[in-house]
Design a protein around this motif. Structure first.
Motif, PDB file in Angstrom:
ATOM      1  N   ILE A 103       0.858  -1.177   0.000  1.00 25.85           N
ATOM      2  CA  ILE A 103       0.000   0.000   0.000  1.00 25.85           C
ATOM      3  C   ILE A 103       0.896   1.230   0.000  1.00 25.85           C
ATOM      4  O   ILE A 103       1.744   1.381   0.877  1.00 25.85           O
ATOM      5  CB  ILE A 103      -0.932   0.017   1.233  1.00 25.85           C
ATOM      6  CG1 ILE A 103      -1.829  -1.211   1.231  1.00 25.85           C
ATOM      7  CG2 ILE A 103      -1.739   1.302   1.271  1.00 25.85           C
ATOM      8  CD1 ILE A 103      -2.633  -1.384   2.492  1.00 25.85           C
ATOM      9  N   LEU A 104       0.730   2.065  -0.999  1.00 25.77           N
ATOM     10  CA  LEU A 104       1.490   3.297  -1.102  1.00 25.77           C
ATOM     11  C   LEU A 104       0.602   4.441  -0.634  1.00 25.77           C
ATOM     12  O   LEU A 104      -0.491   4.645  -1.168  1.00 25.77           O
ATOM     13  CB  LEU A 104       1.926   3.532  -2.552  1.00 25.77           C
ATOM     14  CG  LEU A 104       2.607   4.856  -2.847  1.00 25.77           C
ATOM     15  CD1 LEU A 104       3.927   4.954  -2.076  1.00 25.77           C
ATOM     16  CD2 LEU A 104       2.847   4.999  -4.338  1.00 25.77           C
ATOM     17  N   ILE A 105       1.062   5.158   0.366  1.00 25.47           N
ATOM     18  CA  ILE A 105       0.312   6.294   0.881  1.00 25.47           C
ATOM     19  C   ILE A 105       1.147   7.542   0.620  1.00 25.47           C
ATOM     20  O   ILE A 105       2.103   7.829   1.345  1.00 25.47           O
ATOM     21  CB  ILE A 105       0.017   6.145   2.384  1.00 25.47           C
ATOM     22  CG1 ILE A 105      -0.728   4.831   2.641  1.00 25.47           C
ATOM     23  CG2 ILE A 105      -0.772   7.345   2.900  1.00 25.47           C
ATOM     24  CD1 ILE A 105      -0.921   4.491   4.086  1.00 25.47           C
ATOM     25  N   PRO A 106       0.808   8.283  -0.446  1.00 25.33           N
ATOM     26  CA  PRO A 106       1.600   9.472  -0.761  1.00 25.33           C
ATOM     27  C   PRO A 106       1.332  10.601   0.231  1.00 25.33           C
ATOM     28  O   PRO A 106       0.228  10.721   0.768  1.00 25.33           O
ATOM     29  CB  PRO A 106       1.121   9.856  -2.165  1.00 25.33           C
ATOM     30  CG  PRO A 106      -0.243   9.281  -2.272  1.00 25.33           C
ATOM     31  CD  PRO A 106      -0.253   8.054  -1.404  1.00 25.33           C
ATOM     32  N   ASN A 107       2.322  11.411   0.472  1.00 26.64           N
ATOM     33  CA  ASN A 107       2.192  12.567   1.339  1.00 26.64           C
ATOM     34  C   ASN A 107       1.314  13.599   0.638  1.00 26.64           C
ATOM     35  O   ASN A 107       1.674  14.094  -0.426  1.00 26.64           O
ATOM     36  CB  ASN A 107       3.579  13.151   1.617  1.00 26.64           C
ATOM     37  CG  ASN A 107       3.535  14.365   2.506  1.00 26.64           C
ATOM     38  OD1 ASN A 107       2.474  14.923   2.775  1.00 26.64           O
ATOM     39  ND2 ASN A 107       4.706  14.781   2.967  1.00 26.64           N
ATOM     40  N   PRO A 108       0.145  13.945   1.188  1.00 26.54           N
ATOM     41  CA  PRO A 108      -0.754  14.880   0.518  1.00 26.54           C
ATOM     42  C   PRO A 108      -0.177  16.289   0.386  1.00 26.54           C
ATOM     43  O   PRO A 108      -0.699  17.098  -0.348  1.00 26.54           O
ATOM     44  CB  PRO A 108      -2.007  14.875   1.383  1.00 26.54           C
ATOM     45  CG  PRO A 108      -1.578  14.340   2.692  1.00 26.54           C
ATOM     46  CD  PRO A 108      -0.397  13.460   2.448  1.00 26.54           C
TER      47      PRO A 108
ATOM     48  N   SER B 266       2.919  16.790  -0.750  1.00 25.71           N
ATOM     49  CA  SER B 266       3.863  16.771  -1.868  1.00 25.71           C
ATOM     50  C   SER B 266       3.107  16.948  -3.183  1.00 25.71           C
ATOM     51  O   SER B 266       1.896  16.744  -3.255  1.00 25.71           O
ATOM     52  CB  SER B 266       4.633  15.449  -1.900  1.00 25.71           C
ATOM     53  OG  SER B 266       3.764  14.394  -2.289  1.00 25.71           O
ATOM     54  N   ARG B 267       3.816  17.298  -4.225  1.00 23.50           N
ATOM     55  CA  ARG B 267       3.196  17.465  -5.536  1.00 23.50           C
ATOM     56  C   ARG B 267       2.574  16.146  -5.999  1.00 23.50           C
ATOM     57  O   ARG B 267       1.436  16.120  -6.457  1.00 23.50           O
ATOM     58  CB  ARG B 267       4.226  17.942  -6.556  1.00 23.50           C
ATOM     59  CG  ARG B 267       3.614  18.166  -7.936  1.00 23.50           C
ATOM     60  CD  ARG B 267       4.627  18.645  -8.939  1.00 23.50           C
ATOM     61  NE  ARG B 267       5.061  19.979  -8.563  1.00 23.50           N
ATOM     62  CZ  ARG B 267       6.151  20.573  -9.010  1.00 23.50           C
ATOM     63  NH1 ARG B 267       6.932  19.932  -9.863  1.00 23.50           N
ATOM     64  NH2 ARG B 267       6.480  21.775  -8.634  1.00 23.50           N
ATOM     65  N   LEU B 268       3.317  15.048  -5.851  1.00 21.86           N
ATOM     66  CA  LEU B 268       2.785  13.736  -6.239  1.00 21.86           C
ATOM     67  C   LEU B 268       1.547  13.393  -5.425  1.00 21.86           C
ATOM     68  O   LEU B 268       0.552  12.915  -5.960  1.00 21.86           O
ATOM     69  CB  LEU B 268       3.849  12.657  -6.061  1.00 21.86           C
ATOM     70  CG  LEU B 268       3.402  11.217  -6.303  1.00 21.86           C
ATOM     71  CD1 LEU B 268       2.930  11.040  -7.751  1.00 21.86           C
ATOM     72  CD2 LEU B 268       4.508  10.246  -5.974  1.00 21.86           C
ATOM     73  N   GLY B 269       1.596  13.652  -4.133  1.00 18.64           N
ATOM     74  CA  GLY B 269       0.453  13.354  -3.278  1.00 18.64           C
ATOM     75  C   GLY B 269      -0.788  14.123  -3.684  1.00 18.64           C
ATOM     76  O   GLY B 269      -1.881  13.575  -3.716  1.00 18.64           O
ATOM     77  N   ARG B 270      -0.628  15.397  -3.998  1.00 24.73           N
ATOM     78  CA  ARG B 270      -1.772  16.203  -4.424  1.00 24.73           C
ATOM     79  C   ARG B 270      -2.335  15.691  -5.746  1.00 24.73           C
ATOM     80  O   ARG B 270      -3.544  15.673  -5.952  1.00 24.73           O
ATOM     81  CB  ARG B 270      -1.362  17.677  -4.541  1.00 24.73           C
ATOM     82  CG  ARG B 270      -1.135  18.326  -3.177  1.00 24.73           C
ATOM     83  CD  ARG B 270      -0.961  19.835  -3.267  1.00 24.73           C
ATOM     84  NE  ARG B 270       0.090  20.250  -4.151  1.00 24.73           N
ATOM     85  CZ  ARG B 270       1.369  20.471  -3.816  1.00 24.73           C
ATOM     86  NH1 ARG B 270       1.736  20.304  -2.559  1.00 24.73           N
ATOM     87  NH2 ARG B 270       2.249  20.860  -4.701  1.00 24.73           N
TER      88      ARG B 270
ATOM     89  N   VAL C 224      -4.319  12.449  -4.965  1.00 22.85           N
ATOM     90  CA  VAL C 224      -5.598  12.794  -4.332  1.00 22.85           C
ATOM     91  C   VAL C 224      -6.556  13.372  -5.361  1.00 22.85           C
ATOM     92  O   VAL C 224      -7.733  12.996  -5.421  1.00 22.85           O
ATOM     93  CB  VAL C 224      -5.376  13.774  -3.148  1.00 22.85           C
ATOM     94  CG1 VAL C 224      -6.692  14.335  -2.651  1.00 22.85           C
ATOM     95  CG2 VAL C 224      -4.627  13.073  -2.026  1.00 22.85           C
ATOM     96  N   ALA C 225      -6.074  14.289  -6.207  1.00 24.23           N
ATOM     97  CA  ALA C 225      -6.929  14.900  -7.234  1.00 24.23           C
ATOM     98  C   ALA C 225      -7.460  13.845  -8.200  1.00 24.23           C
ATOM     99  O   ALA C 225      -8.640  13.857  -8.557  1.00 24.23           O
ATOM    100  CB  ALA C 225      -6.158  15.975  -7.989  1.00 24.23           C
ATOM    101  N   SER C 226      -6.604  12.910  -8.629  1.00 25.36           N
ATOM    102  CA  SER C 226      -7.064  11.883  -9.576  1.00 25.36           C
ATOM    103  C   SER C 226      -8.098  10.975  -8.926  1.00 25.36           C
ATOM    104  O   SER C 226      -9.057  10.558  -9.575  1.00 25.36           O
ATOM    105  CB  SER C 226      -5.890  11.068 -10.118  1.00 25.36           C
ATOM    106  OG  SER C 226      -5.392  10.173  -9.155  1.00 25.36           O
ATOM    107  N   LYS C 227      -7.923  10.675  -7.645  1.00 25.20           N
ATOM    108  CA  LYS C 227      -8.910   9.846  -6.938  1.00 25.20           C
ATOM    109  C   LYS C 227     -10.246  10.575  -6.829  1.00 25.20           C
ATOM    110  O   LYS C 227     -11.304   9.988  -7.000  1.00 25.20           O
ATOM    111  CB  LYS C 227      -8.405   9.448  -5.546  1.00 25.20           C
ATOM    112  CG  LYS C 227      -7.215   8.532  -5.567  1.00 25.20           C
ATOM    113  CD  LYS C 227      -7.572   7.205  -6.173  1.00 25.20           C
ATOM    114  CE  LYS C 227      -6.386   6.283  -6.192  1.00 25.20           C
ATOM    115  NZ  LYS C 227      -6.609   5.093  -6.978  1.00 25.20           N
ATOM    116  N   LEU C 228     -10.193  11.877  -6.540  1.00 29.70           N
ATOM    117  CA  LEU C 228     -11.431  12.656  -6.437  1.00 29.70           C
ATOM    118  C   LEU C 228     -12.141  12.719  -7.789  1.00 29.70           C
ATOM    119  O   LEU C 228     -13.357  12.573  -7.867  1.00 29.70           O
ATOM    120  CB  LEU C 228     -11.125  14.066  -5.929  1.00 29.70           C
ATOM    121  CG  LEU C 228     -10.706  14.162  -4.461  1.00 29.70           C
ATOM    122  CD1 LEU C 228     -10.272  15.591  -4.125  1.00 29.70           C
ATOM    123  CD2 LEU C 228     -11.807  13.702  -3.544  1.00 29.70           C
TER     124      LEU C 228
END
Length: 105
Positions: free
Chosen positions: A68-73, A75-79, A82-86
């Motif tokens: 399970i990869l949990i990106p830091n929200p 960070s640019r990658l994390g944002r 999150v945006a793609s999931k939304l």
């Protein structure tokens, strides 16, 4: 190195050096760990992720594992994740359309 919880042990560290292969210190140590685990009433000894010769030698059952990869929200990658999931949640899976042929990919 391992961690025990209840009647299970999770092996956390396994190393291998070619120069010691003939002596098999890792196999000897694992044998002693397994022997001790049985005496302590351990029912499951997890050998960690990945493939290695120790597993083929000692395993009795195989259980699939997941990463399970949990990106830091923050960070640019994390944002971006999150945006793609939304967007996926809001619009569902979006198929690409090849406008030249009218085919959906």
């Amino acid at each position: 190195l391992g961690m025990r919880t209840g009647d299970q042990v999770y092996s956390l560290l396994s190393v291998y050096q070619e120069k010691f292969a003939k002596l098999s210190p890792g196999s000897t140590l694992l044998f002693l760990e397994l022997q001790h685990a049985v005496k302590q009433g351990i029912t499951t000894f997890w050998l960690g992720p990945g493939e290695n010769f120790q597993k083929s030698r000692w395993q009795t059952e195989v259980y699939p594992t997941s990463v399970i990869l949990i990106p830091n929200p923050k960070s640019r990658l994390g944002r971006m994740v999150v945006a793609s999931k939304l967007l996926t949640h809001q619009f569902g899976d979006m198929n690409m359309v090849d406008t030249s042929s009218g085919q959906t990919e």
